[in-house]
Scaffold this motif. Structure first.
Motif, PDB file in Angstrom:
ATOM      1  N   HIS A 105       0.748  -1.145   0.094  1.00 31.66           N
ATOM      2  CA  HIS A 105       0.020   0.027  -0.039  1.00 31.66           C
ATOM      3  C   HIS A 105       0.933   1.228  -0.087  1.00 31.66           C
ATOM      4  CE1 HIS A 105      -3.450  -2.763   1.247  1.00 31.66           C
ATOM      5  NE2 HIS A 105      -2.265  -3.226   1.719  1.00 31.66           N
ATOM      6  N   LEU A 106       1.451   1.535  -1.177  1.00 35.90           N
ATOM      7  CA  LEU A 106       2.555   2.518  -1.119  1.00 35.90           C
ATOM      8  C   LEU A 106       2.038   3.754  -0.786  1.00 35.90           C
ATOM      9  CD1 LEU A 106       4.629   2.123  -4.649  1.00 35.90           C
ATOM     10  CD2 LEU A 106       5.295   1.658  -2.076  1.00 35.90           C
ATOM     11  N   SER A 117      10.098  -4.416  -8.117  1.00 37.85           N
ATOM     12  CA  SER A 117       8.854  -4.272  -8.394  1.00 37.85           C
ATOM     13  C   SER A 117       7.703  -4.119  -7.078  1.00 37.85           C
ATOM     14  CB  SER A 117       8.501  -5.591  -9.136  1.00 37.85           C
ATOM     15  OG  SER A 117       9.216  -5.319 -10.650  1.00 37.85           O
ATOM     16  N   VAL A 118       6.844  -3.518  -7.030  1.00 40.97           N
ATOM     17  CA  VAL A 118       5.700  -3.711  -6.434  1.00 40.97           C
ATOM     18  C   VAL A 118       4.233  -3.930  -6.892  1.00 40.97           C
ATOM     19  CG1 VAL A 118       6.824  -2.313  -4.617  1.00 40.97           C
ATOM     20  CG2 VAL A 118       5.336  -1.264  -6.141  1.00 40.97           C
ATOM     21  N   GLN A 119       3.494  -4.650  -6.205  1.00 40.52           N
ATOM     22  CA  GLN A 119       1.979  -4.804  -6.583  1.00 40.52           C
ATOM     23  C   GLN A 119       1.247  -4.145  -5.715  1.00 40.52           C
ATOM     24  OE1 GLN A 119       1.607  -9.016  -7.635  1.00 40.52           O
ATOM     25  NE2 GLN A 119       3.779  -8.940  -7.931  1.00 40.52           N
ATOM     26  N   ASP A 120       0.466  -3.212  -6.128  1.00 38.90           N
ATOM     27  CA  ASP A 120       0.331  -2.162  -5.112  1.00 38.90           C
ATOM     28  C   ASP A 120      -1.388  -2.037  -4.919  1.00 38.90           C
ATOM     29  OD1 ASP A 120       1.036   0.256  -3.193  1.00 38.90           O
ATOM     30  OD2 ASP A 120       0.119   1.215  -5.048  1.00 38.90           O
ATOM     31  N   ASN A 121      -1.857  -1.515  -3.581  1.00 38.58           N
ATOM     32  CA  ASN A 121      -3.206  -1.257  -3.749  1.00 38.58           C
ATOM     33  C   ASN A 121      -3.246   0.359  -3.095  1.00 38.58           C
ATOM     34  OD1 ASN A 121      -6.064  -1.633  -3.483  1.00 38.58           O
ATOM     35  ND2 ASN A 121      -6.022  -2.117  -1.285  1.00 38.58           N
ATOM     36  N   TYR A 170       3.262  -3.912   3.150  1.00 37.92           N
ATOM     37  CA  TYR A 170       3.734  -2.487   3.423  1.00 37.92           C
ATOM     38  C   TYR A 170       2.723  -1.444   3.416  1.00 37.92           C
ATOM     39  CZ  TYR A 170       6.251   1.832   2.993  1.00 37.92           C
ATOM     40  OH  TYR A 170       6.692   3.316   3.197  1.00 37.92           O
ATOM     41  N   PRO A 171       2.566  -0.700   4.421  1.00 40.01           N
ATOM     42  CA  PRO A 171       3.127  -0.460   5.667  1.00 40.01           C
ATOM     43  C   PRO A 171       3.035  -1.058   6.921  1.00 40.01           C
ATOM     44  CG  PRO A 171       1.691   1.557   5.426  1.00 40.01           C
ATOM     45  CD  PRO A 171       1.627   0.301   4.296  1.00 40.01           C
ATOM     46  N   VAL A 172       2.029  -2.064   6.700  1.00 38.28           N
ATOM     47  CA  VAL A 172       1.612  -2.925   8.009  1.00 38.28           C
ATOM     48  C   VAL A 172       2.862  -3.637   8.290  1.00 38.28           C
ATOM     49  CG1 VAL A 172       0.299  -4.913   8.544  1.00 38.28           C
ATOM     50  CG2 VAL A 172      -0.906  -3.442   6.970  1.00 38.28           C
ATOM     51  N   GLU A 173       3.643  -4.215   7.688  1.00 39.13           N
ATOM     52  CA  GLU A 173       5.092  -4.407   7.845  1.00 39.13           C
ATOM     53  C   GLU A 173       6.147  -3.664   7.251  1.00 39.13           C
ATOM     54  OE1 GLU A 173       5.891  -6.947  10.068  1.00 39.13           O
ATOM     55  OE2 GLU A 173       3.965  -7.983  10.630  1.00 39.13           O
ATOM     56  N   PRO A 174       7.197  -3.644   7.697  1.00 36.65           N
ATOM     57  CA  PRO A 174       8.552  -2.955   7.017  1.00 36.65           C
ATOM     58  C   PRO A 174       8.388  -3.421   5.622  1.00 36.65           C
ATOM     59  CG  PRO A 174       9.008  -3.352   9.046  1.00 36.65           C
ATOM     60  CD  PRO A 174       7.640  -3.976   9.096  1.00 36.65           C
ATOM     61  N   ILE A 175       8.900  -2.729   4.635  1.00 41.54           N
ATOM     62  CA  ILE A 175       9.003  -3.432   3.351  1.00 41.54           C
ATOM     63  C   ILE A 175      10.253  -4.123   3.189  1.00 41.54           C
ATOM     64  CG2 ILE A 175      10.319  -1.418   2.037  1.00 41.54           C
ATOM     65  CD1 ILE A 175       7.876  -1.949  -0.150  1.00 41.54           C
ATOM     66  N   ASP A 232      -2.617  -2.647  11.234  1.00 42.03           N
ATOM     67  CA  ASP A 232      -3.039  -3.590  10.199  1.00 42.03           C
ATOM     68  C   ASP A 232      -4.223  -2.650   9.247  1.00 42.03           C
ATOM     69  OD1 ASP A 232      -5.434  -3.144  11.644  1.00 42.03           O
ATOM     70  OD2 ASP A 232      -5.429  -5.272  12.330  1.00 42.03           O
ATOM     71  N   GLY A 233      -4.701  -1.664   9.560  1.00 36.07           N
ATOM     72  CA  GLY A 233      -5.547  -0.639   8.644  1.00 36.07           C
ATOM     73  C   GLY A 233      -7.022  -1.167   8.962  1.00 36.07           C
ATOM     74  N   HIS A 234      -7.321  -2.148   9.706  1.00 32.90           N
ATOM     75  CA  HIS A 234      -8.568  -2.469   9.820  1.00 32.90           C
ATOM     76  C   HIS A 234      -9.481  -1.925  11.057  1.00 32.90           C
ATOM     77  CE1 HIS A 234      -8.716  -5.334   6.557  1.00 32.90           C
ATOM     78  NE2 HIS A 234      -7.343  -5.694   6.931  1.00 32.90           N
ATOM     79  N   VAL A 235      -8.951  -1.414  11.850  1.00 34.63           N
ATOM     80  CA  VAL A 235      -9.419  -0.651  12.726  1.00 34.63           C
ATOM     81  C   VAL A 235      -8.862   0.865  13.376  1.00 34.63           C
ATOM     82  CG1 VAL A 235     -10.452  -2.486  14.183  1.00 34.63           C
ATOM     83  CG2 VAL A 235      -8.247  -1.643  14.787  1.00 34.63           C
ATOM     84  N   ALA A 236      -9.690   1.599  13.700  1.00 39.68           N
ATOM     85  CA  ALA A 236      -8.953   2.978  14.221  1.00 39.68           C
ATOM     86  C   ALA A 236      -9.715   3.706  15.297  1.00 39.68           C
ATOM     87  CB  ALA A 236      -9.383   3.968  12.880  1.00 39.68           C
TER      88      ALA A 236
END
Length: 598
Positions: free
Chosen positions: A124-125, A279-283, A496-501, A199-203
């Protein structure tokens, strides 16, 4: 270029007219059901570069190296010659000597280890870059630390301005409890605030932010989301679970400017290059129609950087599965002809949430909270209909699925698609595939579904995963070896960025299944370890296969793209602790050095 600037300054969703004007795909005989046809090595070998005028000379030669090719027929070479973006020769220093002309750049590796560049299959750049402009809560060791980091940044904001950030992880805190609006109000009531979990699933939002969003005790839970409430008073605690709930507040936050979007992505790309990822596959375009802003402007930034010749990684961008088919086709056309740098790829949908926040959809209740089995974000019947329609239009489909129930339902959808639309090379994917029921590994193989997994998640989650799901289900968690045993294709990344790249964390996890500091002895669920060679394969050619590019990426072979990383140690022979400390010394993308450690 003017169109791109307008795009960045806009609302983020491209109208059909503007989308078409950026570059509708030229007639090339490609139908919607066919996969993209990329330029070949033969067509691109002698396009440009300082050595182009010298017939027979390479633009770049790497010599005197310990080069791991990932090619079984020639596992190690000493030298590589590169013309333009392509590898034209491999072998000994002597073998590449005749490729050196007066304008050839020659890099003496001095015996250093080199290998194919890493292809991160799940990132998730834009989020990673934007986080660098916000409050950084990664690694906060306690609620007090979390609060102090926010307090330290108050001086950077004007009264009433929104304060945002991400990265907190309550499982690192002594009491392991979610923060609340009261915890944020104790820092300040003068600013509306919202901060996403790692994780981006709660705030968590403070009282001012909840008020701005109109969230009260009377506000109903949105579909596929949850507003946490105080058990006694019914008042919202500030915790918002899953996207539809979080968007009630995030939608009130002013969007980034065009300049901020570009700067954020530049910062993320710097980190990508610094870690040897080519290379990155990105959302970054969007995570679902409920978002309201699919972030197409982020794709515009990638195209702008490409047009300026300063893009430092190849990007395959995902589109939101839930967007209307007409819009998806407009975006696909707006992306233009397939090229070697920036393309659109799979459609990504979200079946569930995350294990850390207990929103992953499980077949049975959580072992440490029997009151919940997680949150299912997609209706299975409707999702089958949408998937059949999108597959028929030629789109690749990927589903985020972490819990065993979510994985099973995703497999059910793929089975329905294949039955309805017949056989073709789909390369359907499940992103994460973290907890899989024993019966479903064989279904991955039968359906040909790619397991797009992130090994470093295991290293992070093993501290609490078994407590969450119990010993029996843990045996099907982060199960890379079981996937390979069942002949399932693996594609590795970081989320990434949930975990370091940093891919070294993933390689370390593959061969040890231990914490970074070591232990448990022999590793957690050690039967799921895989070899370093298997891990590298999943992180290079496996990821390339997942984006239909294995013929041009993932190996150091004549005719493939010159995407190469030079590392500080030979990870194929290093002790586990040495792998973890290994750094990228040089990153080369398309024959161009995009990072060099000083």
């Amino acid at each position: 270029m003017k169109l791109l600037v307008l795009l960045l300054a806009g609302a983020g969703i491209l109208s059909g007219a503007v989308a078409t004007s950026i570059g509708v795909r030229a007639a090339s005989g490609q139908t919607q059901s066919q996969q993209p046809v990329f330029p070949s090595a033969e067509a691109n070998t002698r396009k440009e570069g300082p050595g182009a005028a010298q017939e027979g000379a390479a633009d770049l030669v790497l010599k005197n190296g310990n080069i791991y090719t990932a090619n079984p027929d020639q596992p190690r070479v000493q030298a590589v010659a590169i013309n333009g973006e392509w590898i034209v020769a491999t072998g000994t220093d002597y073998d590449t000597l005749h490729w050196i002309g007066p304008n050839t750049r020659v890099i003496d590796l001095k015996g250093q280890f080199a290998m194919p560049g890493f292809n991160d299959a799940h990132t998730h750049l834009a989020s990673g870059g934007q986080a660098k402009l916000e409050v950084n809560l990664e690694g906060a060791a306690s609620l007090a630390d979390f609060q102090q980091r926010i307090r330290d940044r108050l001086k950077d904001y004007k009264p009433g301005q929104w304060i945002t950030g991400r990265g907190w992880d309550h499982t690192l805190w002594p009491d392991k409890k979610f923060p609340t609006r009261e915890d944020l109000d104790a820092v300040s009531k003068d600013f509306p605030m919202i901060f996403g979990r790692v994780d981006g699933h709660v705030a968590v939002a403070n009282s001012a932010a909840l008020k701005a969003a109109g969230i009260t005790k009377k506000t109903a839970d949105p579909p596929s989301g949850h507003i946490e409430r105080d058990a006694k008073t019914g008042e919202p605690t500030g915790m918002l679970e899953e996207d539809s709930a979080m968007q009630l507040v995030w939608s009130k936050v002013p969007p980034f400017s065009a300049e901020q979007l570009r700067r954020a992505i530049e910062l993320a790309l710097e980190e990508v290059a610094r870690n040897g990822v080519t290379s990155v596959q990105d959302n970054s375009v969007g995570e679902g129609p409920e978002n309201g802003n699919f972030g197409w402007a982020n794709f515009g930034v990638y195209k702008q950087l490409q047009s300026e010749g300063v893009l430092t990684a190849r990007i395959t961008e995902w589109l939101p599965f839930g967007a209307p088919l007409e819009q998806l086709e407009k975006w696909r056309d707006a992306a233009g002809e397939p090229n070697l740098w920036v393309n659109v790829g799979a459609l990504k949908g979200f079946f569930d949430g995350s294990l850390g926040s207990r929103t992953a959809a499980m077949l049975a209740p959580y072992s440490d909270d029997p009151s919940t089995s997680g949150i299912l974000r997609l209706d299975p019947a409707k999702t089958k209909q949408l998937a059949i329609e999108r597959d028929k239009a030629g789109f690749q489909i990927a589903f985020h699925a972490i819990g065993d129930r979510a994985n099973r339902l995703a497999l059910d959808v793929f089975a329905a698609v294949q039955k309805a639309n017949g056989a073709r090379d789909r390369r359907e994917r499940i992103e994460h595939a973290q907890v899989v029921a024993a019966l479903d590994f064989e279904r991955f193989r039968q359906l040909g579904v790619i397991a797009s997994m992130q090994p470093s998640h295991e290293t992070t989650d093993m501290r609490w995963a078994e407590e969450r799901i119990g010993a029996d289900r843990a045996r099907g968690a982060y199960a890379w070896h079981s996937m390979l045993q069942n002949k399932v294709r693996l594609a590795f990344g970081t989320d990434y960025p949930v975990e370091p790249i940093n891919p070294m964390r993933g390689l370390y996890a593959c061969v040890t299944r231990e914490l970074p500091e070591g232990g448990p002895k022999g590793g957690w669920e050690p039967q799921e370890k895989i070899t370093i060679e298997e891990c590298i394969a999943a992180y290079t050619r496996g990821s390339a296969y997942a984006e239909f590019q294995e013929d041009r990426k993932g190996q150091i072979i004549n005719g493939k793209l010159a995407d190469i990383v030079v590392l500080s140690s030979d990870v194929t022979k290093a002790a586990p602790a040495e792998i973890l400390g290994t750094q990228a010394m040089m990153t080369i993308v398309g024959g161009r050095v995009v990072y060099e450690k000083k």
